[in-house]
Every structure is written in C-alpha cells, then in structure tokens.
Scaffold this motif. Sequence first.
Motif: not given
Length: 491
Positions: A477-491
């Motif tokens: 689940k963590i890898n899926s979230i990290l590979n999601n390009t639609q999330i705009r990370w703050k850092n």
Amino acid sequence: MNRPRADEEEYWHSSKCRAFTFDDEDDELCQLKESKRAVNSLRDIVDDEEDELEKVSWSGEPVGSISWSIKETASSSSTSPEGRDSSLQKGSSSNAALPKQVSSYSLSSLFKGRNKLPSLQSLSDALSDTGVKNYAPELRRPKAEYKDYSSDWSPKDTVRRMQRGKVCSLERFRSLQDKLVLLDEAVAGHDGNVITAVLIFLKRTLRREILFRELEVRQVALCHLIHFLKETGEQKMLLDLLRFLDRTEEVALSQYREHLNIQDVEKKREFLKGCIGLPFSPEDISHIQDHYTLLERQIIIEANDRRLETAGQSEIFQKYPRKASILNMPLVTTLFYSCFYHYTEAEGTFSSPTNLKKTFKIPDKQYVLTALAARAKLRAWEDVDALFTTKNWLGYTKKKAPIGFHRVVEILQRNNAPVQVLQEYVRLVEDVETRLNLATKYKCHDVVIDTYRDLKDRIQLMAYKCKVERGSAEEEKINSILNNTQIRWKN
C-alpha cells in the motif's frame, strides 16, 4: 692457688646460692611463726580500735541512742537471737542510763567481709534477710523530683509541665473558676494534646449544661471537643452538644452517619427513610433521598437476580457468574452492574441502565464511560458501536463521543479489542498528532499510512515503510501511494 680453709668457708657461706644445710628448714619455720604472731597481734589492734570508734546505724543515727534502740527493739522480733551481740559499748554521760548495744554490722566487719562472731551472717547474707530489708531506710530522692508530685502548681505551670510530658494531677482544680482558668491556659499554649486532656477532665467533673455553656464562648476548645467526640464515637453527647449550639444541620448529618454502623439491609433502609425528614440543607436532602432510592432499588435487583441465578434461567449469569452482591454498592458500581447484566432491558424496569440514568440524573459522560467499560469487557462490539452512533434530523448517522475518542481507544485496548475495531476509532481522533501516536502505539498501520498520505508527507511515509514487514499488504500500500503521480508531495 690454694686458699686458707677459713677463707673458703666464708666464701661458701656468703654466696647468694648457699649450699644446703640442715639448719635452713628450722630458720624458715621460725620466720613463718613470727609472721603469724605479727598478723594476730595486728588483728587484735584493729579490733581494739574498732571498739573505740562510735558505731553508726544505716539511718545515720549513733548506735545506742534512744531512736536507734526503739528501732532495734522493733526489729528484734524478726532477727534470730544468735545474731545479737550481748557486749556493752562505752557510753557517754548523756545516755549512761541506756547501755549501748554492739551492732552486729560494725564498720570493720564491712571491710573484712565477716562479722566478729562466727555465727553471724556476712554482709550480703544480712542484706538479703527480710527483717533487715523491712527496716532499712530508702534512699532519698532529689528535692527537685518531689516537685513533680506537688499540688501547689498554678494553672499556667501545670500546662507548661503537661507540655513537657510531666505527670500532673488535675484533681486539685475543684472550683469552676480554677477549671476555666486551666482551660484558658491550655488554649493559650496552642497544644492540642493538652487542650484535649483538660477537656476530658472537665467532661468528667462538670455537668453537661455548664460545660456546654462555657465552651460556647471558647470556640477553639469547642472544636477540639467536637472532634474528640467524633473520634471516640460518643454520639449521644455529640448530639446533645450540637442541639445546645442550635446546629441543626450538623445534628442531622451526625444522625445520618449512624447508618454506617447498621449491617442489616432492611433496617438500614428504614433508617434512611427516617433521615429524610431531618433538617438537612436543600442540597443534602437530595443526596439522602437518592441514597434511600438507590438502596431500595438494589434490594429489588438483588432479590430478582439471585432468583434467576439460582434457577439457571439466565444465560449471562451462567456464563459470567456474579462475584459479589450489589447491596450497599455505589451508584457507579450499580450502573456498571446494570450495563453488564441488564443492558438490553426496557427503560421501565428497575434494573435498566437507562432507567438508572434517568432516575439519578447521571451525566452523559459518566454513563458512556461506564457503559463502554461494561460492554467492552463482554466484547460486545456492536453495542459499543451503537453507543457512539447518533442520527441527525435528516436521518444521517454520525459517531460522537462525549468523552473523546482517544479515551475510547484506550478503554478498548485495555479490553483486548481487535485491531480492526481499534482502527475504526483511532481514525475518529481529531488531533493529528494524537492520532498518529495512538496508531503507532497500537500498530494501526493503515491509519498511519492514510494520515501521512493526507498530509502529503513523502519523507515520513518512506521512513514508516521501514517499520512494516517486507512483502506485507502495508508495504504494498505504501509503494502504491509513493508511485501515485497525482499526489503533490510537500517534500
């Protein structure tokens, strides 16, 4: 070199190591006899000097005096005739009519260890004799010690001595004025033990009416007496004192405390029913009424549950037998008992939790906290969920906890709730930091992952990835979230 015969004999006789002669034994025997004669003559001299000395008895009186003769006459009945000396002493002109008797305990006999007469006892034997013990004078105490038993102390001095722990008799204070002065001095000394001791003396020697009247103007002493009567359990005198002071509420409370000494439940219920009419304050009268109602309700519930448990008609009593009686239990304990055994009962029954809440006006927080602990102990998770589910006027459901969901999570965890149940309530914690701490502490991985995703904190999410097991569903689940390009990370 040959010496003359005369010189040779002189040499042998003058040496330190003399040769043996048959005259030596005779010389030593003569010396021994002379030494014995000298010792015997010395003893006679000492005895003669002893006769010349004036003999003194144990009390310091000269032997042969009138007072000494009277004491000797009194002690003659307890001493044996062999222990008396019949020889006469040299008397003075003042007591020539009364000849002096020789005491069997002379001064020289003390140092010799034995008396002159062989039939007399030794000093240690004489002191152990009962006749001598009875007439031997006691040693005088110091004069300062006699003051402890003096009856001339003033009230102020008496209080000071009592503060120092000295034994003082208060019986000499007989008049009312002296007793009141003593009480005032004790109060002025600011020593509670002394004040209590004086009050006990006054309570024993004064009539109650006089004591109560004088204590009414002495508030410090009055407070000490009230506390003393409460500690010693002298309820009758305490009630009389409070009535005299016109303290009606304290009289009522003192009477109400007597229910603690009543063991029989029926008698206690009747006693509490009688206490309702006492002159309590409006706030206290409601508590007395609730106490009576609660005991009456407990008697009904206890009788019904005991019958069901004995007959085996209730499944919950068979699965979870009762460990103690509910009688005389506090209201919160009674509510927990009702939530544990009678949670699903209708509100109209006496044992219903909602009936108890309504009757005794239990706050929502207290009710939810108690019901949650009872249902979680039974692992009734549906009842726990229904406890926090509410509906609005549009029909939408929402979870709400008056005690805060962080406390709900702690109670559920203490009762070994499964992770799925814990995660549901951890998500409802509003504060993000508290939610992350609880989720990390109780290993609610999905809550931690979703929280970091909502915060768009890539670094924390990657760090938490190292804490989960490799190949687990949480890592995927963590890898899926990290590979999601639609999330705009703050850092």
